[in-house]
Design a protein around this motif. Structure first.
Motif, PDB file in Angstrom:
ATOM      1  N   PHE A 158      -5.760 -12.604  -0.908  1.00 14.74           N
ATOM      2  CA  PHE A 158      -6.656 -11.521  -0.115  1.00 14.74           C
ATOM      3  C   PHE A 158      -5.866 -11.108   1.083  1.00 14.74           C
ATOM      4  O   PHE A 158      -5.681 -11.783   1.865  1.00 14.74           O
ATOM      5  N   HIS A 159      -5.521  -9.840   1.415  1.00 16.80           N
ATOM      6  CA  HIS A 159      -5.002  -9.261   2.464  1.00 16.80           C
ATOM      7  C   HIS A 159      -5.443  -8.081   3.190  1.00 16.80           C
ATOM      8  O   HIS A 159      -4.551  -7.322   3.712  1.00 16.80           O
ATOM      9  N   GLU A 161      -6.760  -6.651   5.979  1.00 15.85           N
ATOM     10  CA  GLU A 161      -6.730  -6.901   7.536  1.00 15.85           C
ATOM     11  C   GLU A 161      -8.104  -6.474   8.064  1.00 15.85           C
ATOM     12  O   GLU A 161      -8.749  -7.001   9.420  1.00 15.85           O
ATOM     13  N   ARG A 168     -13.934 -11.400   3.400  1.00 16.52           N
ATOM     14  CA  ARG A 168     -13.160 -12.551   3.315  1.00 16.52           C
ATOM     15  C   ARG A 168     -13.155 -13.464   2.610  1.00 16.52           C
ATOM     16  O   ARG A 168     -12.631 -14.317   1.647  1.00 16.52           O
ATOM     17  N   ALA A 171     -13.996 -12.585  -1.050  1.00 21.25           N
ATOM     18  CA  ALA A 171     -12.611 -11.738  -1.601  1.00 21.25           C
ATOM     19  C   ALA A 171     -13.252 -10.333  -2.106  1.00 21.25           C
ATOM     20  O   ALA A 171     -13.351 -10.186  -3.514  1.00 21.25           O
TER      21      ALA A 171
END
Length: 336
Positions: A158-159, A161, A168, A171
């Motif tokens: 998971f990226h 930002e 988060r 996900a």
């Protein structure tokens, strides 16, 4: 003479009785739809042709549109992704499954509207981008696990930002990226093989000079001449279906090749899904070399083959034509 007069009166009486019954006998089936439920507009229309891509609208009878009015309330995947209370995440365990799965996600719909997830819809985010495998409706205030395929072979993390801590943790998916191209949709619907889907994504992104390090289908957003041409095509077709009455779908042609057919139960649902669908068709058509003349008779024949499938509630999909119904109404009929 009196006997003859009496006989004539008796014949007249039975004739009247028969006439009174005849309207009932012609409408004794509540499931049978009127003939000609749908038809295709074959007239030459320069407003529906962009380079190698040509669109033939499919219209439904007013009776069918009225009958399918409840379908206009369904939200599309793109709309749902922007709706508070609706969220797609990596698969939740529900106490029995452990870890995340490539082939499964969880759709939680806490909104008050039912959502139509269409086979071919691409959602972005999570641990990797996915494409919806099957047509389905997520009811209001419900949660459901859904089958998907991966369309980003080189990522499993998971990226985002900008995601919150809660996003988060599960996900969450944060975006929607159109309906996949014809080639990818066929790999989903005909083979059901993850490897075939990956191979199709690779072919499409390579043809559009859009290969990325993670091999994502959404790499088609790479700025190049192919994206510029596709964007021009999307702008050209913008709003073209708004003023056409009772349009519920289209046949899309590239040169002399029929790319696909998509028909929806209600014009409003079609109009809201049309842009995303055209993106997928344009992705294939604008890189194809089909330059022959369109066979209008074949286009008409194709739509005729969809007639019963669309109109008859008891008709089920087959290996060539897919069909999804909701509460007895035809939400989506399409070529596989």
């Amino acid at each position: 003479m009196k006997k003859l007069f009496a006989l004539l009166l008796l014949v007249g009486f039975f004739a009247c009785q028969q006439n009174e019954k005849s309207p009932i006998s012609t409408t004794n089936s509540t499931t049978e739809q009127p003939k000609g439920a749908i038809s295709v507009l074959l007239n030459e229309n320069p407003e529906l042709k962009f380079e190698n891509l040509r669109v033939f609208p499919i219209v439904a009878s007013p009776e069918i549109v009225a009958q399918n009015a409840p379908l206009a309330k369904l939200k599309t995947t793109a709309e749902a992704m922007q709706t508070p209370g609706f969220r797609i995440t990596e698969l939740k365990p529900f106490g029995r499954e452990s870890g995340h799965q490539v082939g499964g996600l969880t759709a939680a719909n806490k909104s008050g509207d039912a959502v139509f997830l269409m086979s071919g819809d691409v959602v972005t985010g999570g641990n990797q981008d996915r494409v919806i495998a099957d047509d389905q409706v997520i009811a209001a205030n419900s949660i459901k696990n859904i089958q998907v395929f991966c369309v980003e072979h080189g990522r499993w993390q998971f990226h985002d930002e900008n995601a919150s801590a809660s996003e988060r943790k599960v996900a969450a998916f944060n975006g929607y990226y159109n309906v996949a191209s014809t080639e990818v949709r066929k790999a989903i619907q005909r083979t059901g093989s993850q490897q075939e889907v990956w191979d199709a994504v690779d072919r499409v992104t390579s043809a559009n000079a859009a290969a990325t390090s993670t091999k994502t289908y959404a790499g088609l957003e790479t700025q190049n001449e192919f994206k510029s041409k596709r964007d021009a095509c999307m702008k050209f077709f913008e709003g073209k279906f708004e003023n056409l009455e009772n349009v519920v779908g289209f046949v899309v042609v590239s040169g002399d090749k029929i790319l696909g057919v998509d028909i929806f139960g209600h014009p409003d649902l079609f109009r809201r899904q049309a842009k995303s669908l055209l993106h997928g068709f344009a992705t294939d058509a604008l890189t194809a070399e089909n330059s022959g003349k369109t066979d209008l008779a074949e286009v008409e024949n194709v739509v005729d083959r969809f007639q019963n499938m669309f109109a008859q509630t008891n008709e089920k999909g087959n290996e060539k034509i897919g069909k999804f119904t909701f509460e007895g109404l035809p939400v989506h009929v399409f070529s596989k």
